[in-house]
Design a protein around this motif. Structure first.
Motif, PDB file in Angstrom:
ATOM      1  N   GLU A 241     -17.185  13.516  11.463  1.00  0.00           N
ATOM      2  CA  GLU A 241     -16.104  14.247  12.121  1.00  0.00           C
ATOM      3  C   GLU A 241     -14.829  13.438  12.333  1.00  0.00           C
ATOM      4  O   GLU A 241     -13.729  13.895  12.037  1.00  0.00           O
ATOM      5  N   PHE A 242     -14.954  12.224  12.862  1.00  0.00           N
ATOM      6  CA  PHE A 242     -13.750  11.490  13.250  1.00  0.00           C
ATOM      7  C   PHE A 242     -12.860  11.157  12.058  1.00  0.00           C
ATOM      8  O   PHE A 242     -11.651  11.000  12.197  1.00  0.00           O
ATOM      9  N   GLU A 243     -13.440  11.074  10.867  1.00  0.00           N
ATOM     10  CA  GLU A 243     -12.668  10.696   9.678  1.00  0.00           C
ATOM     11  C   GLU A 243     -11.590  11.719   9.350  1.00  0.00           C
ATOM     12  O   GLU A 243     -10.534  11.366   8.817  1.00  0.00           O
ATOM     13  N   ARG A 244     -11.850  12.980   9.673  1.00  0.00           N
ATOM     14  CA  ARG A 244     -10.881  14.030   9.333  1.00  0.00           C
ATOM     15  C   ARG A 244      -9.553  13.831  10.041  1.00  0.00           C
ATOM     16  O   ARG A 244      -8.507  14.231   9.547  1.00  0.00           O
ATOM     17  N   VAL A 245      -9.602  13.200  11.191  1.00  0.00           N
ATOM     18  CA  VAL A 245      -8.386  12.917  11.953  1.00  0.00           C
ATOM     19  C   VAL A 245      -7.853  11.525  11.658  1.00  0.00           C
ATOM     20  O   VAL A 245      -6.644  11.315  11.545  1.00  0.00           O
ATOM     21  N   TRP A 246      -8.762  10.566  11.471  1.00  0.00           N
ATOM     22  CA  TRP A 246      -8.374   9.163  11.470  1.00  0.00           C
ATOM     23  C   TRP A 246      -8.085   8.552  10.102  1.00  0.00           C
ATOM     24  O   TRP A 246      -7.437   7.507  10.027  1.00  0.00           O
ATOM     25  N   LEU A 247      -8.539   9.143   9.016  1.00  0.00           N
ATOM     26  CA  LEU A 247      -8.326   8.526   7.706  1.00  0.00           C
ATOM     27  C   LEU A 247      -6.841   8.345   7.384  1.00  0.00           C
ATOM     28  O   LEU A 247      -6.427   7.312   6.848  1.00  0.00           O
ATOM     29  N   GLU A 248      -6.037   9.339   7.715  1.00  0.00           N
ATOM     30  CA  GLU A 248      -4.592   9.227   7.479  1.00  0.00           C
ATOM     31  C   GLU A 248      -3.990   8.109   8.326  1.00  0.00           C
ATOM     32  O   GLU A 248      -3.096   7.380   7.870  1.00  0.00           O
ATOM     33  N   LYS A 249      -4.498   7.950   9.547  1.00  0.00           N
ATOM     34  CA  LYS A 249      -4.004   6.883  10.421  1.00  0.00           C
ATOM     35  C   LYS A 249      -4.409   5.515   9.882  1.00  0.00           C
ATOM     36  O   LYS A 249      -3.638   4.551   9.967  1.00  0.00           O
ATOM     37  N   PHE A 250      -5.620   5.424   9.339  1.00  0.00           N
ATOM     38  CA  PHE A 250      -6.057   4.165   8.736  1.00  0.00           C
ATOM     39  C   PHE A 250      -5.152   3.787   7.570  1.00  0.00           C
ATOM     40  O   PHE A 250      -4.764   2.631   7.423  1.00  0.00           O
ATOM     41  N   HIS A 251      -4.836   4.777   6.753  1.00  0.00           N
ATOM     42  CA  HIS A 251      -3.981   4.518   5.588  1.00  0.00           C
ATOM     43  C   HIS A 251      -2.575   4.102   6.017  1.00  0.00           C
ATOM     44  O   HIS A 251      -1.983   3.195   5.436  1.00  0.00           O
ATOM     45  N   ALA A 252      -2.062   4.757   7.054  1.00  0.00           N
ATOM     46  CA  ALA A 252      -0.728   4.414   7.557  1.00  0.00           C
ATOM     47  C   ALA A 252      -0.709   3.008   8.146  1.00  0.00           C
ATOM     48  O   ALA A 252       0.308   2.306   8.080  1.00  0.00           O
ATOM     49  N   ASN A 253      -1.843   2.596   8.702  1.00  0.00           N
ATOM     50  CA  ASN A 253      -1.956   1.282   9.332  1.00  0.00           C
ATOM     51  C   ASN A 253      -2.146   0.170   8.310  1.00  0.00           C
ATOM     52  O   ASN A 253      -1.911  -1.005   8.599  1.00  0.00           O
ATOM     53  N   SER A 254      -2.607   0.539   7.094  1.00  0.00           N
ATOM     54  CA  SER A 254      -2.872  -0.448   6.050  1.00  0.00           C
ATOM     55  C   SER A 254      -2.661   0.200   4.686  1.00  0.00           C
ATOM     56  O   SER A 254      -3.566   0.828   4.131  1.00  0.00           O
ATOM     57  N   LYS A 255      -1.469   0.041   4.142  1.00  0.00           N
ATOM     58  CA  LYS A 255      -1.092   0.705   2.895  1.00  0.00           C
ATOM     59  C   LYS A 255      -1.950   0.267   1.707  1.00  0.00           C
ATOM     60  O   LYS A 255      -2.119   1.003   0.742  1.00  0.00           O
ATOM     61  N   ASN A 256      -2.485  -0.960   1.763  1.00  0.00           N
ATOM     62  CA  ASN A 256      -3.273  -1.479   0.645  1.00  0.00           C
ATOM     63  C   ASN A 256      -4.762  -1.160   0.757  1.00  0.00           C
ATOM     64  O   ASN A 256      -5.550  -1.566  -0.094  1.00  0.00           O
ATOM     65  N   LEU A 257      -5.149  -0.439   1.803  1.00  0.00           N
ATOM     66  CA  LEU A 257      -6.551  -0.109   2.016  1.00  0.00           C
ATOM     67  C   LEU A 257      -7.011   0.951   1.020  1.00  0.00           C
ATOM     68  O   LEU A 257      -6.384   2.010   0.887  1.00  0.00           O
ATOM     69  N   LEU A 258      -8.099   0.677   0.306  1.00  0.00           N
ATOM     70  CA  LEU A 258      -8.699   1.659  -0.593  1.00  0.00           C
ATOM     71  C   LEU A 258      -9.683   2.504   0.208  1.00  0.00           C
ATOM     72  O   LEU A 258     -10.713   2.006   0.666  1.00  0.00           O
ATOM     73  N   ILE A 259      -9.347   3.769   0.395  1.00  0.00           N
ATOM     74  CA  ILE A 259     -10.224   4.691   1.120  1.00  0.00           C
ATOM     75  C   ILE A 259     -11.032   5.487   0.103  1.00  0.00           C
ATOM     76  O   ILE A 259     -10.473   6.165  -0.761  1.00  0.00           O
ATOM     77  N   VAL A 260     -12.347   5.365   0.197  1.00  0.00           N
ATOM     78  CA  VAL A 260     -13.245   6.010  -0.769  1.00  0.00           C
ATOM     79  C   VAL A 260     -14.059   7.086  -0.061  1.00  0.00           C
ATOM     80  O   VAL A 260     -14.749   6.808   0.917  1.00  0.00           O
ATOM     81  N   LYS A 261     -13.978   8.305  -0.546  1.00  0.00           N
ATOM     82  CA  LYS A 261     -14.755   9.406   0.023  1.00  0.00           C
ATOM     83  C   LYS A 261     -16.082   9.500  -0.728  1.00  0.00           C
ATOM     84  O   LYS A 261     -16.162  10.047  -1.820  1.00  0.00           O
ATOM     85  N   LEU A 262     -17.108   8.956  -0.118  1.00  0.00           N
ATOM     86  CA  LEU A 262     -18.404   8.823  -0.769  1.00  0.00           C
ATOM     87  C   LEU A 262     -19.147  10.145  -0.925  1.00  0.00           C
ATOM     88  O   LEU A 262     -20.126  10.225  -1.665  1.00  0.00           O
TER      89      LEU A 262
END
Length: 257
Positions: A74-95
């Motif tokens: 659940e929390f990822e639906r809100v927070w993934l965009e914030k994680f990306h904004a906080n770290s532009k080089n972060l590779l976010i993988v939806k498993l």
């Protein structure tokens, strides 16, 4: 002296471990199987995933991370965009990509009848064949960040896939002859496991809440009708209701994380 310092600095940078963050422990387990000593892992959720929000300390780690392994909680639906904004080089993988999801056993109440994303069960890793899909997605992510170690990750992946095949075959063999296919759990996390092996999951929790007295009575009757002798509970949740039912049907409570 400056030259030696530069060489040491370059050497440490070359051998720095890939920092991988995952939402839940089962995903960290799979990632470690594939990444081995190449990666440093940080797991966000240690308790109830449904009420989790990242702490400031988590955000600091995520800001430095190379990979974030998302699983659809659940929390990822809100927070993934914030994680990306906080770290532009972060590779976010939806498993959970390429995994066919099933509806959660107990749907949440909505004002609208159409299906919402959070009505889907997120515990996809509890089917070994889903775990194979997840493992492949993890391996692809690690290779994308560190292509030089591609063969290492692929070797570890193949070992893990073989282990998961053995686990699947073991479960099929052990569960094939059961006449009674129902089992009771507190939190309905085992839907994919039940579906894979033709079992029936009966959950105590109703819409993330303790059951009402009438619901408890219905579960007790269902348990007696199905000859249930074990009730599975999780350390992240209360075992009070599980113990109450166990006393009524002369069963034992077993904790499974």
């Amino acid at each position: 002296m400056k030259k030696l310092f530069f060489i040491l600095l370059l050497s440490s940078a070359m051998w720095a471990k890939m920092l991988v963050v995952s939402s839940v422990a089962p995903i960290s387990f799979l990632a470690k199987k594939i990444g081995g000593d190449d990666i440093k892992l940080h797991t966000l959720i240690s308790g109830d995933a449904h009420n989790y929000e990242p702490k400031p300390s988590d955000m600091k780690i995520i800001a430095k991370a190379d990979v974030f392994l998302a699983i659809g909680v659940e929390f990822e639906r809100v927070w993934l965009e914030k994680f990306h904004a906080n770290s532009k080089n972060l590779l976010i993988v939806k498993l959970d990509e390429n995994v066919i999801k099933i509806k959660h056993e107990h749907e949440h109440e909505h004002k609208h009848k159409h299906e919402h994303e959070h009505e889907l069960d997120t515990h996809i890793w509890l089917d070994p064949l889903n775990a194979k899909i997840i493992a492949k997605n993890i391996a692809n992510a690690l290779i994308a960040v560190n292509r030089e170690h591609k063969s290492f990750y692929e070797q570890n992946l193949n070992k893990l896939l073989n282990e998961l095949d053995k686990l699947d075959n073991y479960a099929k063999t052990e569960l094939a002859g059961l006449k009674r296919r129902a089992f009771i759990v507190y939190h309905p996390a085992w839907g994919y496991f039940a579906k894979r092996y033709n079992l029936e999951q009966i959950s105590i929790e109703k819409n993330s809440k303790e059951p009402k007295i009438s619901e408890l009575a219905s579960i007790i009757k269902n348990a007696k009708d199905n000859g249930v002798s074990v009730i599975f509970a999780s350390p992240q949740y209360s075992v009070r209701s599980a113990k109450t039912i166990a006393q009524e049907i002369n069963a034992k409570v077993v904790l499974i994380d």
